[in-house]
Scaffold this active site. Structure first.
Site, PDB file in Angstrom:
ATOM      1  N   SER A 107     -60.329  34.356 -31.811  1.00  0.00           N
ATOM      2  CA  SER A 107     -60.159  35.530 -32.655  1.00  0.00           C
ATOM      3  C   SER A 107     -61.497  36.124 -33.069  1.00  0.00           C
ATOM      4  O   SER A 107     -62.486  35.404 -33.262  1.00  0.00           O
ATOM      5  CB  SER A 107     -59.376  35.149 -33.911  1.00  0.00           C
ATOM      6  OG  SER A 107     -59.364  36.194 -34.863  1.00  0.00           O
ATOM      7  N   TYR A 130     -60.526  42.956 -32.568  1.00  0.00           N
ATOM      8  CA  TYR A 130     -60.073  43.981 -33.495  1.00  0.00           C
ATOM      9  C   TYR A 130     -61.029  45.155 -33.374  1.00  0.00           C
ATOM     10  O   TYR A 130     -62.250  44.972 -33.457  1.00  0.00           O
ATOM     11  CB  TYR A 130     -60.090  43.480 -34.945  1.00  0.00           C
ATOM     12  CG  TYR A 130     -59.029  42.467 -35.274  1.00  0.00           C
ATOM     13  CD1 TYR A 130     -57.677  42.787 -35.168  1.00  0.00           C
ATOM     14  CD2 TYR A 130     -59.370  41.186 -35.702  1.00  0.00           C
ATOM     15  CE1 TYR A 130     -56.701  41.854 -35.478  1.00  0.00           C
ATOM     16  CE2 TYR A 130     -58.397  40.255 -36.026  1.00  0.00           C
ATOM     17  CZ  TYR A 130     -57.074  40.592 -35.897  1.00  0.00           C
ATOM     18  OH  TYR A 130     -56.095  39.672 -36.208  1.00  0.00           O
ATOM     19  N   THR A 156     -55.952  43.602 -30.102  1.00  0.00           N
ATOM     20  CA  THR A 156     -54.844  43.578 -31.053  1.00  0.00           C
ATOM     21  C   THR A 156     -54.606  44.968 -31.608  1.00  0.00           C
ATOM     22  O   THR A 156     -55.511  45.596 -32.153  1.00  0.00           O
ATOM     23  CB  THR A 156     -55.123  42.585 -32.190  1.00  0.00           C
ATOM     24  OG1 THR A 156     -55.153  41.255 -31.641  1.00  0.00           O
ATOM     25  CG2 THR A 156     -54.054  42.657 -33.260  1.00  0.00           C
ATOM     26  N   LYS A 252     -52.125  43.268 -27.468  1.00  0.00           N
ATOM     27  CA  LYS A 252     -51.294  42.406 -28.307  1.00  0.00           C
ATOM     28  C   LYS A 252     -50.723  43.198 -29.491  1.00  0.00           C
ATOM     29  O   LYS A 252     -51.421  44.012 -30.079  1.00  0.00           O
ATOM     30  CB  LYS A 252     -52.138  41.235 -28.827  1.00  0.00           C
ATOM     31  CG  LYS A 252     -51.422  40.251 -29.744  1.00  0.00           C
ATOM     32  CD  LYS A 252     -52.373  39.141 -30.135  1.00  0.00           C
ATOM     33  CE  LYS A 252     -51.713  38.096 -31.018  1.00  0.00           C
ATOM     34  NZ  LYS A 252     -51.417  38.615 -32.369  1.00  0.00           N
ATOM     35  N   HIS A 276     -47.253  39.875 -34.913  1.00  0.00           N
ATOM     36  CA  HIS A 276     -48.362  39.230 -35.640  1.00  0.00           C
ATOM     37  C   HIS A 276     -47.867  38.022 -36.433  1.00  0.00           C
ATOM     38  O   HIS A 276     -48.332  37.749 -37.549  1.00  0.00           O
ATOM     39  CB  HIS A 276     -49.061  40.226 -36.573  1.00  0.00           C
ATOM     40  CG  HIS A 276     -50.545  40.017 -36.665  1.00  0.00           C
ATOM     41  ND1 HIS A 276     -51.448  40.697 -35.879  1.00  0.00           N
ATOM     42  CD2 HIS A 276     -51.294  39.192 -37.439  1.00  0.00           C
ATOM     43  CE1 HIS A 276     -52.673  40.308 -36.179  1.00  0.00           C
ATOM     44  NE2 HIS A 276     -52.610  39.390 -37.121  1.00  0.00           N
ATOM     45  N   ARG A 279     -46.581  38.567 -39.971  1.00  0.00           N
ATOM     46  CA  ARG A 279     -47.599  38.716 -41.018  1.00  0.00           C
ATOM     47  C   ARG A 279     -47.967  40.173 -41.289  1.00  0.00           C
ATOM     48  O   ARG A 279     -48.851  40.442 -42.106  1.00  0.00           O
ATOM     49  CB  ARG A 279     -48.859  37.944 -40.613  1.00  0.00           C
ATOM     50  CG  ARG A 279     -48.628  36.449 -40.540  1.00  0.00           C
ATOM     51  CD  ARG A 279     -49.699  35.728 -39.735  1.00  0.00           C
ATOM     52  NE  ARG A 279     -51.018  35.792 -40.337  1.00  0.00           N
ATOM     53  CZ  ARG A 279     -51.422  35.016 -41.351  1.00  0.00           C
ATOM     54  NH1 ARG A 279     -50.584  34.140 -41.894  1.00  0.00           N
ATOM     55  NH2 ARG A 279     -52.642  35.122 -41.834  1.00  0.00           N
TER      56      ARG A 279
END
Length: 381
Positions: A107, A130, A156, A252, A276, A279
């Site tokens: 991540s 991100y 993402t 994603k 997610h 979340r």
């Protein structure tokens, strides 16, 4: 680890060994957590066909994900703060995945950096991105992933703004943790965790700290992170990332057939059907409920993966039967990591593999590549 027979066993062990604020981070959903719960419970609604008197010998779970050979159709999801479940957590999880023959995805919001994980592994891993407002930082992050020989980039799409997670707010979550009396008490109750953390320097977001502009200390890091997620993210940004990256690209966070069509048109190599982990948008459909609809919409145009709610090998088999070429586990490997470090992650993967193999055999199949909707007896979706 020998006492762990299912993922729920690892969850109980992790709860006893990880400070509450970090266990809750891994184990929480947005608002009422209804989507988090649905991700798990909707798998139970899918019934399989039991087949008998068929040859069950010489079974194989090997397949490919975006052209990469894998020992089973499972990857470790990119999860934030993994290194707070166990010291050097991302490095240990990546090593376990590499030895097991499945992909590991790091991540952007990891504790261990891209370079840390590259130093601990021998084979390429995947990196999750991100897209933040500071495009120069993002370009540099992509270049760092390329320099580390990452073999795929996961973009993402479903975190333009942060969903509200009540457990994190009540726990005043941060990395490293704030040394309030409450947090000190939680950590004092987990001496093994504290001992390991004292022996590593990796206790903050090392992909960001020291790399982003105007981030020189922990307070500036927190402020930078809070305002960097970009609510104006668009499909044009995906085109920019794809051109800059130039390699395998996975998108994603797709949970709607219309978005799936838009993602397929970008030329992405795969999309991940995902909410997610429950979340972000509470009351959204579970990932497994939306999977067959998205497969029907774009399954002939792009490779489809899914994550969310997988807690067993049987869940993996159901996802594959409904059209997923690959699946991702987040919480199961985090439970394993918190319970026992690298060996705990390996145990989680072994549990999933054994359950997947036996369930496949009892459905009368010998190869995971042969699995399709024919093994589904009943599906509510």
């Amino acid at each position: 680890m020998g006492k762990a027979l299912e993922i729920s066993d690892l969850k109980r062990m992790a709860r006893r060994r990880v400070p509450k604020l970090f266990f809750d981070y891994a184990d929480s959903g947005a608002y009422s957590e209804s989507t988090y719960r649905a991700n798990e419970s909707d798998f139970a609604k899918i019934k399989l066909r039991q087949r008998v008197m068929v040859d069950m010998t010489n079974r194989s779970l090997t397949t490919t994900m975006i052209g990469q050979p894998v020992s089973m159709p499972v990857a470790l999801s990119p999860t934030g703060l993994t290194g707070m479940q166990h010291a050097d957590g991302e490095m240990l999880a990546a090593q376990a995945a590499e030895e097991f023959g499945v992909p590991f995805a790091l991540s952007t919001m990891s504790i261990c950096s891209i370079e840390d994980v590259a130093s601990a592994t021998k084979k390429p891993f995947w990196f999750q991105l991100y897209v933040m407002k500071d495009r120069d930082f993002i370009a540099n992050l992509i270049e760092r992933a390329r320099a580390a020989n990452c073999s795929a980039l996961i973009l993402t799409a479903d975190l333009q703004i942060l969903g509200q997670r009540h457990k994190d707010l009540r726990n005043s979550l941060s990395a490293p943790p704030k040394l309030t009396p409450k947090h000190l008490f939680q950590m004092a109750m987990r001496p093994r965790w504290c001992w390991d953390m004292l022996h590593t320097q990796r206790r903050t977001f090392r992909n960001i700290h020291g790399h982003a502009k105007n981030v020189s200390d922990l307070s500036s890091l927190g402020a930078w992170t809070a305002e960097q997620f970009d609510p104006q993210l668009s499909w044009k940004d995906v085109e920019w990332v794809k051109k800059l990256w130039g390699g395998k690209l996975i998108i994603k966070g797709i949970l709607d057939p219309e978005d799936a069509r838009m993602a397929a048109e970008t030329g992405a190599d795969a999309i991940i059907v995902s909410n997610h982990g429950g979340r972000q948008l509470d009351s959204a459909h579970s990932s497994i409920a939306m999977l067959p609809r998205i497969v029907d919409a774009v399954g002939d145009k792009v490779e489809i993966h899914m994550d969310g709610g997988i807690r067993s090998g049987g869940d993996v088999l159901k996802a594959v039967a409904l059209g997923a070429k690959g699946t991702y586990i987040g919480r199961p490997f985090l439970y394993g990591l918190g319970a026992g470090g690298k060996q705990g992650v390996t145990t989680a993967l072994e549990i999933i593999r054994k359950e997947l193999d036996i369930t496949m055999a009892l459905c009368g199949k010998r190869r995971i590549t042969e699995i399709d909707r024919d093994i589904i007896a009943e599906s509510p979706f």
